[in-house]
Design a protein around this motif. Structure first.
Motif, PDB file in Angstrom:
ATOM      1  N   UNK A 188     -17.402 -43.186  -9.768  1.00 13.71           N
ATOM      2  CA  UNK A 188     -16.592 -41.919 -10.159  1.00 13.71           C
ATOM      3  C   UNK A 188     -15.305 -42.731 -10.977  1.00 13.71           C
ATOM      4  N   UNK A 189     -14.641 -41.876 -11.500  1.00 13.68           N
ATOM      5  CA  UNK A 189     -13.221 -42.180 -11.920  1.00 13.68           C
ATOM      6  C   UNK A 189     -12.267 -42.518 -10.855  1.00 13.68           C
ATOM      7  N   UNK A 190     -11.330 -43.759 -11.001  1.00  9.47           N
ATOM      8  CA  UNK A 190     -10.630 -44.050  -9.940  1.00  9.47           C
ATOM      9  C   UNK A 190      -9.519 -43.148  -9.491  1.00  9.47           C
ATOM     10  N   UNK A 191      -8.848 -43.172  -8.435  1.00  7.76           N
ATOM     11  CA  UNK A 191      -7.780 -42.422  -8.163  1.00  7.76           C
ATOM     12  C   UNK A 191      -6.550 -43.045  -8.906  1.00  7.76           C
ATOM     13  N   UNK A 192      -5.431 -42.079  -9.281  1.00  5.19           N
ATOM     14  CA  UNK A 192      -4.296 -42.441 -10.003  1.00  5.19           C
ATOM     15  C   UNK A 192      -3.661 -43.590  -9.229  1.00  5.19           C
ATOM     16  N   UNK A 193      -3.345 -44.822 -10.366  1.00  2.00           N
ATOM     17  CA  UNK A 193      -2.559 -46.093  -9.723  1.00  2.00           C
ATOM     18  C   UNK A 193      -3.531 -46.894  -9.076  1.00  2.00           C
ATOM     19  N   UNK A 213      -4.672 -39.851 -16.115  1.00  2.00           N
ATOM     20  CA  UNK A 213      -4.343 -39.897 -14.855  1.00  2.00           C
ATOM     21  C   UNK A 213      -4.171 -41.141 -14.331  1.00  2.00           C
ATOM     22  N   UNK A 214      -4.859 -42.173 -14.808  1.00  3.62           N
ATOM     23  CA  UNK A 214      -5.048 -43.597 -14.091  1.00  3.62           C
ATOM     24  C   UNK A 214      -3.386 -44.198 -14.013  1.00  3.62           C
ATOM     25  N   UNK A 215      -2.552 -43.859 -14.607  1.00  6.79           N
ATOM     26  CA  UNK A 215      -1.145 -44.375 -14.800  1.00  6.79           C
ATOM     27  C   UNK A 215      -1.200 -45.927 -15.136  1.00  6.79           C
ATOM     28  N   UNK A 271     -14.116 -34.143 -21.459  1.00 10.11           N
ATOM     29  CA  UNK A 271     -12.522 -33.716 -21.276  1.00 10.11           C
ATOM     30  C   UNK A 271     -11.974 -34.257 -20.007  1.00 10.11           C
ATOM     31  N   UNK A 272     -13.141 -33.882 -19.000  1.00 11.84           N
ATOM     32  CA  UNK A 272     -12.670 -34.167 -17.630  1.00 11.84           C
ATOM     33  C   UNK A 272     -12.406 -35.875 -17.400  1.00 11.84           C
ATOM     34  N   UNK A 273     -12.953 -36.580 -18.192  1.00 14.28           N
ATOM     35  CA  UNK A 273     -12.892 -38.117 -17.917  1.00 14.28           C
ATOM     36  C   UNK A 273     -11.613 -38.517 -18.921  1.00 14.28           C
ATOM     37  N   UNK A 274     -11.286 -37.629 -20.154  1.00 18.67           N
ATOM     38  CA  UNK A 274     -10.116 -37.963 -20.706  1.00 18.67           C
ATOM     39  C   UNK A 274      -8.982 -37.727 -19.878  1.00 18.67           C
ATOM     40  N   UNK A 275      -8.999 -36.607 -18.993  1.00 19.00           N
ATOM     41  CA  UNK A 275      -8.061 -36.308 -18.080  1.00 19.00           C
ATOM     42  C   UNK A 275      -7.650 -37.426 -17.012  1.00 19.00           C
TER      43      UNK A 275
END
Ligand SMILES: NC(=O)C1=CN([C@@H]2O[C@H](COP(=O)(O)OP(=O)(O)OC[C@H]3O[C@@H](n4cnc5c(N)ncnc54)[C@H](OP(=O)(O)O)[C@@H]3O)[C@@H](O)[C@H]2O)[C@@H](O)CC1
Ligand SMILES: Nc1ncnc2c1ncn2[C@@H]1O[C@H](COP(=O)(O)OP(=O)(O)O)[C@@H](O)[C@H]1O
Ligand SMILES: [K+]
Length: 504
Positions: free
Chosen positions: A119-124, A155-157, A147-151
């Motif tokens: 899944x997408x990683x946590x921020x940072x 959010x990755x920073x 759209x969820x993956x764009x967000x």
């Protein structure tokens, strides 16, 4: 194969821009020549090279891959980085249909190489995020899953590298396709450079623009537009040693109604700085020119009556509109009919949009092959096209071309990625400039400088379009070189003048 990876901006020479259809034609030809999967391998490898060169310390990389070949590029990139010891995670989105053959192959190789999927990683949690969601194949606003993956990318920073196009950006127009799209730190355009990267929302979404031709030749389709390069300024001839002021043209600025004389003074000052031999200011207000703050001493003041004389106009360059106000229309019939060279800006354009007789006269001027340059911002273009700013911005190339054809004129559609269109041939997109120019009066400087260049070029071949390209490019260059804050119009003239020292 030699690496062919380059940073596009600032560009030294013109670059061809290919939209969706032309890119597809080139892609088909390049695929046939190179063989299946070769281009995707090159695309993914170059993307990995760019990531390593641009973010050498990025150890943890997340690659968000879509269901098509854009995702395939991302999968090749992920495998390359994984094999080089980077900690790579791929999120692979499935689509409505089957995964194309090249992307399937890239997926199988990534799995076999042991790339981690998740899944997408946590921020940072990552040092670099890659947008390989959608590229040329996007034909509608991004769906919910995209759209969820764009967000998640935002959010990755971490810096975001977009492959081919930032997801959500239209290749042809630079319009965002949905509510929001990826705002990348950098974009690696693959095979062709797309016009949408350089105009409308393109620059804000693309970030730094890189390009790899994937080793292909781009002869499969004509470019849809051309990107202006620094060589444009060098193409203008030097002033002959024995030149005198009469050889560089008489230029008239027509505008400056009560309360708006500053705009006319700016245009006139810019025209002098750009090289016009003599500059006259015909203001619609009664104030004497030398009582106007900032008016250069070399300016000459004339009554607007002087601009109703056909014999005077027959040799003149007229820049009309700057601060002209509502009375501008009454002064336009003679210059439209007789001026040797005519630049219409601001209130002159509004007058043409409002008064059908002036529009008819301007069309007739075009038919008579008398050269004109129109310099509308998007709202002025919308008024001329009886359209809306939104519609103009949705396809800036088409809007500029439509105006150029209608009036037989060179059209500069201003704004981020100014478009310079002529009735025939591909339009140009300017690569210089930024929002430091978004302050009152910078448009008057552009119109004046353009007119000044044109007056000095006189009747040289293609003089109107050449002057327009040089003026737009240099205007933007001055802003690119300015400090971080806004560039006020008076300083802009000085900055443009200073920049001529190194590009003559
Ligand atoms: N072929 C080659 O030689 C080369 C190709 N190259 C690369 O290929 C890219 C073009 O690949 P492509 O044609 O597969 O399209 P791509 O952008 O991946 O998207 C299509 C997929 O997305 C889906 N989809 C579309 N819109 C959507 C939306 N709004 N929201 C959600 N889903 C959407 C659509 O599925 P659908 O749901 O419509 O069935 C389809 O599955 C190009 O940009 C470059 O990166 C380079 O490597 C050079 C060599
Ligand atoms: N964000 C931007 N990026 C590049 N150029 C810009 C941007 N904003 C404004 N400009 C340029 O600044 C100038 C503004 O002209 P205009 O809108 O006519 O203003 P004014 O009439 O107040 O002088 C145009 O040349 C335009 O292209
Ligand atoms: K992308």
């Amino acid at each position: 194969m030699a690496v062919d990876l380059r940073l596009v901006l600032p560009g030294t020479t013109a670059a061809p821009l290919h939209g969706l259809a032309a890119s597809r034609a080139i892609e088909a030809q390049a695929c046939a020549r190179a063989g299946d999967f070769t281009l995707m391998l090159r695309a993914g490898t170059d993307a990995a090279r760019l990531a390593l060169a641009r973010w050498p310390h990025a150890r943890r990389v997340w690659v968000a891959c879509g269901p098509g070949n854009n995702g395939g590029d991302g999968l090749v990139m992920a495998r390359c980085l994984h094999q080089l010891g980077r900690q790579v995670t791929v999120t692979h989105l499935s689509g409505r249909g089957t995964v194309p053959a090249d992307a399937q192959r890239a997926l199988a190789q990534a799995v076999q190489a042991g790339v981690t999927f998740g899944d997408a990683p946590a921020p940072g949690a990552v040092d670099l995020a890659v947008d390989a969601l959608l590229g040329l194949g996007q034909d509608r606003p991004p769906g919910e899953a995209v759209l969820a993956l764009i967000d998640a990318l935002h959010a990755c920073q971490a810096p975001i590298l977009a492959l081919d196009l930032p997801t959500g950006l239209a290749a042809d127009s630079g319009q965002t396709l949905g509510e929001h799209g990826v705002r990348a730190s950098a974009t690696l355009s693959l095979l062709t450079l797309k016009p949408g990267l350089f105009t409308a929302d393109g620059r804000d979404h693309a970030g730094e623009i890189w390009w790899s031709t994937l080793g292909a030749t781009l002869d499969g389709a004509a470019p849809d537009a051309l990107l202006l390069g620094a060589d444009e300024a060098r193409r203008l001839p030097p002033r002959p040693h024995a030149g005198h002021k009469g050889a560089f043209g008489d230029l008239w600025v027509l505008g400056g109604a009560a309360g708006m004389q500053g705009a006319a003074v700016l245009a006139a000052h810019a025209a002098l700085a750009a090289g016009a031999g003599r500059v006259y200011l015909a203001t619609l207000a009664d104030t004497a020119v030398h009582a106007l703050p900032g008016a250069p001493a070399a300016l000459m003041h004339r009554d607007t009556h002087a601009l109703r004389q056909p014999e005077r106009l027959a040799a003149a360059t007229v820049v009309a509109g700057c601060g002209g106000g509502g009375d501008m229309g009454a002064e336009l019939p003679a210059p439209i009919r007789h001026a040797a060279r005519l630049v219409l800006d601001a209130d002159a354009l509004n007058a043409v949009a409002a008064e059908p007789a002036l529009a008819t006269a301007l069309v007739a001027r075009g038919h008579a092959a008398r050269p004109t340059v129109l310099t509308p911002h998007p709202l002025e273009a919308a008024r001329l096209l009886d359209s809306s700013t939104r519609a103009v911005q949705a396809d800036r190339l088409a809007a500029a071309r439509a105006l150029a054809r209608r009036f037989g004129a060179v059209v500069v559609l201003k704004g981020s990625g100014s478009v310079i269109a002529t009735p025939e041939g591909p339009p140009w997109i300017n690569a210089t400039g930024n929002a430091r120019l978004a302050s009152a009066g910078t448009g008057d400087v552009l119109a004046g400088w353009l007119g000044g260049r044109w007056a000095a070029l006189g009747d040289a071949t293609d003089a109107a379009a050449r002057a327009a390209r040089e003026a737009v490019w240099r205007h933007g260059l001055a802003a690119d070189r300015a400090g971080p804050h806004v560039l006020i119009a008076d300083s802009l003239i000085e900055a443009m003048l200073a920049s001529t020292a190194d590009a003559a």
